[in-house]
Write an enzyme that holds these catalytic residues in place. Structure first.
Site, PDB file in Angstrom:
ATOM      1  CG  ASP A 140      -1.552   1.341   1.758  1.00 30.42           C
ATOM      2  OD1 ASP A 140      -2.303   1.711   0.687  1.00 30.42           O
ATOM      3  OD2 ASP A 140      -1.231   1.666   2.706  1.00 30.42           O
ATOM      4  CG  ASP A 151      -1.685   2.637   6.487  1.00 27.39           C
ATOM      5  OD1 ASP A 151      -1.873   2.448   5.413  1.00 27.39           O
ATOM      6  OD2 ASP A 151      -1.980   3.599   7.070  1.00 27.39           O
ATOM      7  CG  ASP A 194      -4.316  -0.744   3.176  1.00 33.61           C
ATOM      8  OD1 ASP A 194      -4.758  -0.759   1.841  1.00 33.61           O
ATOM      9  OD2 ASP A 194      -3.573  -0.227   3.767  1.00 33.61           O
TER      10      ASP A 194
END
Ligand code: ADP
Ligand code: MG
Length: 631
Positions: free
Chosen positions: A314, A511, A515
């Site tokens: 990410d 995080d 996600d």
């Protein structure tokens, strides 16, 4: 598995179980040496019967659980030894079995200690300023805004800010980071760290139950309550091994008409401590990883970590350090800058997003007073909406603006083009009010971590972000990244992870709340736990307790080593046992010799498994650091 399934009082007994057969064995040898063979027979029989009794209790449990324990082989060989008047062989098997249990109890106790220490150190009370005096208060009653005195050596009970002066803190129990760090006045500090400087006053920001430390302790407890699934390897082969053993023993008996042959085969086959080697290796690996700030939720996750080939990462908060900064605010409406920032920051108080935090920090820097937002709704990966002072406010990307029918001039999203910058739009009363630009630079160690991950076997790296493509492309220039997927909503991120699975086992690192689905869909989800969203940490299989990607390559090396040693222990041990069984069937080993041989194999194999706790992990550090045992 039969060997490690024990009732509540059993762990205590297991640790000491070997003492009785050991004493009996010695007493018997002494008796025989002094010319009293009947004493020897009695002592060895008592040893064998005692261990058979303990074993029977365990076979009961393992049968109830539905796995035919390998304990059955041990039971047969000890029973056979008594029936065939081989008390010494029986006593040696009893000692071997009990010794294996004690060794395993010792190893898992040692491995679990690092995690237990973390939980045990959780503070229960705090010194709170109360009408000019300091009063001891249970940490559960602390509320944001309370001022508490943190003495030297105290563990910070809640997340908060340093009131004045400076604080020197040791974060090693959370992160494995050895160097103390200094926080200046008004800087945020995390619960779970230890004050190693001078006493200072902490202003509470979050109640204890929502603070970092409580979250980590919850995660550790959840991880501990899981059984190491690779132990199932033993269960899987247990039945086959039992059948093979009985066949070999039976044919040896039939062929020679000598039951001692069958007993010798059974004795060599008694592999209980051998099977314990797998849990010992895995639990040692978990403990070692915990020592560097990587919480792995069980043996299955450890195994997968050893096998990952593809990394999906990410961007915001993961590859960038999530400490974004507002760099420019372009006003697009009639409201002035201070007003727009105040409204947007007020709304963002309800969101944990890194860009939201940056807005709140900017508002604090400008001394703006924030209001309590109402009717807040967050769309992970898109933005937030709600009412501030009765006015509808929307903060986020172009999608959420379109969804609320808010029109904005396309150039508003273009950015200044200078540096890598994320642009966020703010709408108030249904009209665009500003385009805010944030600098959200790469983590200092981000590039290095990716290079190191490549060096330890990650073949493909994909960036998956909810941000715009231009921002993502600019950020990854020069990084070892194979593909970039941008403008993803949480569902599209999940699809991206699933699509990568054809290239090998996928590890997803993230995080944010957005996600969480992707973390759950990956073969292995890794969450940044120190600052990231709790939902991400819960969905993940591995939680980094540090706000950094740096420990990840080392955790992979630890996992690989633990898995390799576990497998090695099993195959080498089983191979040696099989060779011994064949030798016994052919008459080259008596039951006593067989028992001694198997004991040697088992001890060697368990000691081998314990190598995971020490030795190199391939990282820079010669020794894993455990949690310091400070009060
Ligand atoms: P990544 O997937 O890279 O971590 P996110 O999905 O967290 O990125 O964010 C993507 C975009 O969504 C941001 O660039 C921003 O435009 C928007 N966004 C999401 N949540 C918020 C929020 N709370 N406040 C402002 N913008 C947000
Ligand atoms: Mg993110």
């Amino acid at each position: 598995m039969g060997c490690s399934q024990v009732a509540g009082w059993m762990p205590w007994l297991r640790g000491r179980l070997a003492l009785l057969p050991l004493a009996c064995l010695c007493a018997g040898l002494l008796g025989r040496g002094l010319g009293h063979p009947e004493v020897a027979t009695w002592a060895w029989t008592i040893a064998t019967l005692t261990v058979i009794g303990v074993l029977l209790a365990q076979v009961g449990t393992s049968l109830k659980k539905g796995d035919v324990g390998l304990d059955l082989v041990a039971l047969l060989s000890m029973g056979g030894a008594l029936v065939l008047s081989q008390p010494l062989a029986g006593a040696v098997i009893a000692l071997m079995y009990a010794g294996g249990q004690s060794l395993e109890a010792y190893a898992s106790g040692r491995a679990g200690r690092a995690m237990t220490a973390l939980i045990a150190r959780q503070p229960r009370t705090a010194l709170r300023e109360d009408e000019g005096a300091l009063k001891e208060a249970p940490i559960a009653v602390l509320v944001p805004g309370d001022r508490i005195l943190v003495r030297v050596g105290d563990v910070l009970p809640v997340d908060g800010r340093v009131a004045a002066g400076r604080a020197v803190l040791d974060r090693s129990s959370l992160t494995g980071e050895a160097l103390p760090f200094t926080a200046l006045a008004n800087e945020p500090v995390l619960s779970g760290t230890v004050n190693v400087g001078t006493p200072f006053t902490l202003i509470t920001e979050r109640p204890a139950a929502e603070s970092t430390y409580a979250g980590i302790v919850r995660l550790v407890e959840a991880a501990r309550s899981q059984k190491a699934p690779m132990a199932r390897l033993a269960d899987r082969y247990g039945l086959a091994f039992l059948v093979l053993t009985l066949l070999l023993a039976g044919s040896a008996w039939l062929a020679t008409d000598d039951p001692l042959r069958a007993l010798a085969v059974l004795v060599v086959a008694t592999p209980c401590p051998l099977i314990l080697a797998v849990p010992v290796a895995l639990v040692s690996g978990l403990s070692r990883a915990a020592g560097i700030g990587v919480l792995i939720k069980g043996g299955g996750a450890l195994e997968t970590l050893a096998k990952v080939r593809v990394l999906v990462v990410d961007k915001t908060g993961t590859l960038t350090h999530g400490a974004a900064r507002l760099t420019s605010a372009r006003i697009l409406g009639i409201l002035d800058e201070g007003e727009v920032l105040g409204l947007a920051a007020s709304l963002e108080q309800a969101s944990g997003h890194p860009l939201g935090r940056a807005l709140i920090e900017e508002a604090a820097r400008r001394g703006l007073t924030l209001s309590q937002p109402e009717d807040v709704e967050e769309m992970p990966g898109e933005g937030v909406t709600g009412l501030v002072d009765g006015r509808p406010v929307v903060v986020g990307g172009p999608n959420i603006m379109r969804m609320h029918g808010i029109r904005f001039p396309p150039p508003a999203m273009a950015g200044t083009g200078a540096a890598v910058a994320s642009t966020v739009l703010v709408a108030v009363d249904g009209a665009t009010a500003a385009a805010l630009e944030f600098a959200d630079p790469l983590r200092v160690d981000g590039g290095n971590a990716l290079l190191e991950l490549r060096a330890c076997g990650i073949e493909r790296v994909v960036l998956a972000t909810g941000d715009r493509r231009a921002v993502a492309d600019a950020l990854v220039a020069g990084l070892p990244i194979d593909a970039v997927a941008a403008d993803l909503d949480p569902a599209a991120k999940t699809d991206a992870v699933v699509a990568e699975r054809r290239n090998g086992p996928v590890m997803m690192v993230g995080d944010g709340v957005n996600d969480a689905p992707a973390l759950a869909a990956a073969d292995l989800g890794v969450a940044l736990g120190a600052r990231g969203a709790a939902a991400a940490a819960e969905a993940a299989d591995v939680v980094l307790l540090v706000d950094s990607l740096a420990p990840l390559p080392r955790a992979i090396r630890i996992a690989r080593r633990a898995r390799a040693i576990a497998l090695q222990s099993v195959w080498v041990g089983l191979g040696l046992s099989l060779a011994g069984m064949v030798a016994a069937a052919l008459g080259y080993l008596s039951p006593l010799q067989g028992a001694l041989l198997q004991e040697a194999i088992d001890v060697a194999v368990i000691l081998n498994a314990m190598r995971v706790l020490g030795g190199p992990e391939g990282g820079r550090e010669p020794e894993a650091r455990g949690v310091p045992r400070r009060a």
